[in-house]
Design a protein around this motif. Sequence first.
Motif, PDB file in Angstrom:
ATOM      1  N   UNK A  35      51.875  40.380  28.684  1.00 23.68           N
ATOM      2  CA  UNK A  35      51.856  39.774  30.015  1.00 23.68           C
ATOM      3  C   UNK A  35      50.426  39.758  30.554  1.00 23.68           C
ATOM      4  N   UNK A  36      50.222  39.015  31.624  1.00 25.38           N
ATOM      5  CA  UNK A  36      48.860  38.869  32.170  1.00 25.38           C
ATOM      6  C   UNK A  36      48.323  40.226  32.602  1.00 25.38           C
ATOM      7  N   UNK A  37      47.068  40.466  32.325  1.00 22.47           N
ATOM      8  CA  UNK A  37      46.437  41.743  32.692  1.00 22.47           C
ATOM      9  C   UNK A  37      45.624  41.636  33.971  1.00 22.47           C
ATOM     10  N   UNK A  38      45.333  40.416  34.373  1.00 20.83           N
ATOM     11  CA  UNK A  38      44.598  40.214  35.625  1.00 20.83           C
ATOM     12  C   UNK A  38      45.578  39.683  36.662  1.00 20.83           C
ATOM     13  N   UNK A  39      45.820  40.432  37.728  1.00 23.38           N
ATOM     14  CA  UNK A  39      46.820  40.017  38.718  1.00 23.38           C
ATOM     15  C   UNK A  39      46.308  38.875  39.600  1.00 23.38           C
TER      16      UNK A  39
END
Length: 391
Positions: A3-7
Amino acid sequence: MASVSVPPPTCLQKPLVVPQRYMFGPGPSNVPPRILKAGANPVIGHMHPEIFEIMSDIKSGIQYMFQTQNSMTFAVSGTGHAAMECAIFNTVEGGESVLSAVNGIWGERAAEMAERIGATVNTIVAPPGGFLTNADIEQALSKHRPVVLFLAHGESSTGVLHPLDGIAELCHKYNCLFLVDSVASMGGTPLHMDQQGIDILYTGSQKVLNAPPGTAPISFSERACQKIFSRRTKPVSFFLDLGWLANYWGCDGKPSRQYHHTGPVTAFYSLRESLAVLAEEGLENSWERHHKVVEYFHQGLESMGLKLFVKEKKARLPTVTTIVAPHGYDWKEITTYIMKTHNLEISGGLGPSAGLVLRVGLMGCNSSKDNVDMVLAALRDALQHCHKSKV
């Protein structure tokens, strides 16, 4: 896949807020509602026939504004810097000689751009707040034999309006193209591209035209085109290659246009509307209004005991005024106070004028006596409330 690591950034969860401000610095200037509304029209394709019609309107408007019949006339997708690079990158090849007349920061920038593509660059430097004589220019042309002479007509960093008459004849005598930057002067003071023999002329959208920054009208003479289209090497920039741009803008006489880049269509809408506004007022009326307003402004400044940086009246740029920084004051404190207290932008110096002047721009719709009165009141208030050194 993880999943994306940068919110999602929290800042983008807030609505966009932009203050309404009096833009009385050297640019950009305020954009009137009519031009803002034009830019809010629906986006259409950059190769649609309707956009080509708009681009044709823009070309006609630039020809009127520049007072030229050059077919190689269009708007660069970018600010004035992009037009400066378009002019230099297309006309100059590595190893060729370029002469830059420096009467402020823009001559310095042009020299650096030419150096970066391998040109042999020489400069001729005007005194601070002054200009070069035709004798100075001819001496440098004779000595350096450049293929291009660069000169800023309206030098916004120093407030100088440089005389142009007779310079093109000198350039052509020495087989040199005459390249003129009119970003700060166009529309605010007389300029006739064809009559004055200018080979390459450009300006920006964000000054007298009162359009948002991002488009830069430019025109090339037949003499300039002959030099460009007989190059031995390709221009260093694909994006600014005149051959491609000429085709996209319908300047090359070819029946079809090829995709080069995605033109900023909404910026084209704004530029077209700003040219329509100028055409409706009329160039001569615009020139006269800017000169009358700046004369009123200068009288008001002098009545306050403030001094103008450009001593010779004929060399004062009617769109951007440079005021000698008041003795004993911190110029930065003055500009900050005026912004905070009056919601009004004026600026300090730039390049060779840094720390020496305050700069006030009254361009296009901002050039009015009511706005002059507003600036004078803000300056009086600042001089009363800002700290003055006793030294």
